[in-house]
Design a protein around this motif. Sequence first.
Motif, mmCIF file in Angstrom:
data_model
loop_
_atom_site.group_PDB
_atom_site.id
_atom_site.type_symbol
_atom_site.label_atom_id
_atom_site.label_comp_id
_atom_site.label_asym_id
_atom_site.label_seq_id
_atom_site.Cartn_x
_atom_site.Cartn_y
_atom_site.Cartn_z
ATOM 1 N N GLY A 171 0.780 -1.356 -0.056
ATOM 2 C CA GLY A 171 0.155 -0.197 0.367
ATOM 3 C C GLY A 171 1.009 1.463 -0.189
ATOM 4 N N GLU A 172 1.823 1.522 1.193
ATOM 5 C CA GLU A 172 3.362 2.600 0.587
ATOM 6 C C GLU A 172 2.347 2.911 -0.855
ATOM 7 O OE1 GLU A 172 4.772 -0.114 4.331
ATOM 8 O OE2 GLU A 172 3.332 -0.502 2.342
ATOM 9 N N PHE A 173 2.995 2.249 -2.243
ATOM 10 C CA PHE A 173 3.020 2.530 -3.508
ATOM 11 C C PHE A 173 2.327 3.171 -4.135
ATOM 12 C CE2 PHE A 173 6.543 -0.625 -2.570
ATOM 13 C CZ PHE A 173 7.441 -0.308 -3.439
ATOM 14 N N ALA A 174 0.927 3.075 -2.951
ATOM 15 C CA ALA A 174 -0.296 4.965 -2.594
ATOM 16 C C ALA A 174 -0.188 5.825 -2.882
ATOM 17 C CB ALA A 174 -0.990 3.475 -3.563
ATOM 18 N N ARG A 175 1.528 5.568 -1.719
ATOM 19 C CA ARG A 175 1.642 6.641 -0.916
ATOM 20 C C ARG A 175 1.673 8.578 -1.052
ATOM 21 N NH1 ARG A 175 3.660 5.262 5.015
ATOM 22 N NH2 ARG A 175 2.092 4.282 4.788
ATOM 23 N N TYR A 176 2.584 8.584 -2.420
ATOM 24 C CA TYR A 176 2.996 9.486 -2.737
ATOM 25 C C TYR A 176 2.312 9.645 -4.428
ATOM 26 C CZ TYR A 176 6.424 8.020 0.913
ATOM 27 O OH TYR A 176 6.846 7.557 2.275
#
Length: 373
Positions: A171-176
Amino acid sequence: MRFVLTCGGTAGHVNPALAVAGRLRELMPESEFLFLGAEGKMEMDLVPRAGYEIRGLKITNISRERSLSGMLHNVETVKNVLASERAAKKILKDFRPDAVIGTGGYVCYPVLTAAVKLHIPTLVHESNALPGLTTRMLADKVDAILVGFEESRQHYPDPEKVTVTGTPVRGEFARYTKDSAKAELGLDPHLPLVVSVWGSLGSGHMNGILTQMLPKMKGQGRYRLIHSVGSRDYKDFQATLAQQKLDPADCNVDTREYIFDMPRVMAAADLILCRAGASTLAELTYMGKPVVIVPSPNVTDNHQEKNARVLERAGGAKVFLEGEFDADSLLAEIERLLQSPEELAAMSKAMAALSVPDATDKMVDKVLNLIRK
């Protein structure tokens, strides 16, 4: 609910498991998770960093050498598989998981085999276009097989048992966004960023190419480059730069042993240079990043080139095999692409079209449906 996840050897096997665990934890915060990995491998570091417990099993690879030493190594590997299966069975009996999920690596075989014998729901995910040895050996044992590519189905004896989910992405890849990532990294928003990353251990060949590129980049201010050296060669790489009296900062280059904040760094990138591990490519398509791929020539069954050609045919990647280029030609290609915003935009669009943005949810749904049955 309780879940056991097993993965090992490379970040490409570990990251999809972390993505699935993260989504399950979001949906069911009271759930318990336990990872099983290979002793001494990177999952023993990466998994605890993500906040999960992991236990190690003694796992060795399969030698393909036709020699006495290769044969003796494989005898030892068989012994380790049997011992690891016994150890896994004891852990599973104690932990009592509702499902056991494998995402690649030799460790999956003894763990999932033990789970099958204990009648625990099992599934394995294969992210490569061509199934690996472990997945092939488990195909007739596990309850479900999940794959990253549609074309992978044909390689299994029972295609109806195979579900195409794509490869889970954390999910971190959708954060930025690109702008927010560059701001957090303290980078000039108007200066293109190139990210060079060659697997968790790094690549001696590509590190050598970079040391030849650096003198040609001295004093340039047209773009920034972040290069992940890898833990295996980091000390030697630094020693080579010292011998050459090269300071990467003079070339607008940042060298790191490992990029722990990979989602943020990738999000900031305008162009990425990398290998063709399926997990990495799933992350890049998810973010729609143009990429120059140099597939590893040391991967069984040439998995990486097959993965890379899928992206190349779609127009999202430039593929160069080792031996087909040198420092001059690679540097020229980087600079050509950075000066061609229309081509980068077209590559980005092609990469995004290959993405399966709900791959993690598809895999989680399959896990929960398996448990319900």
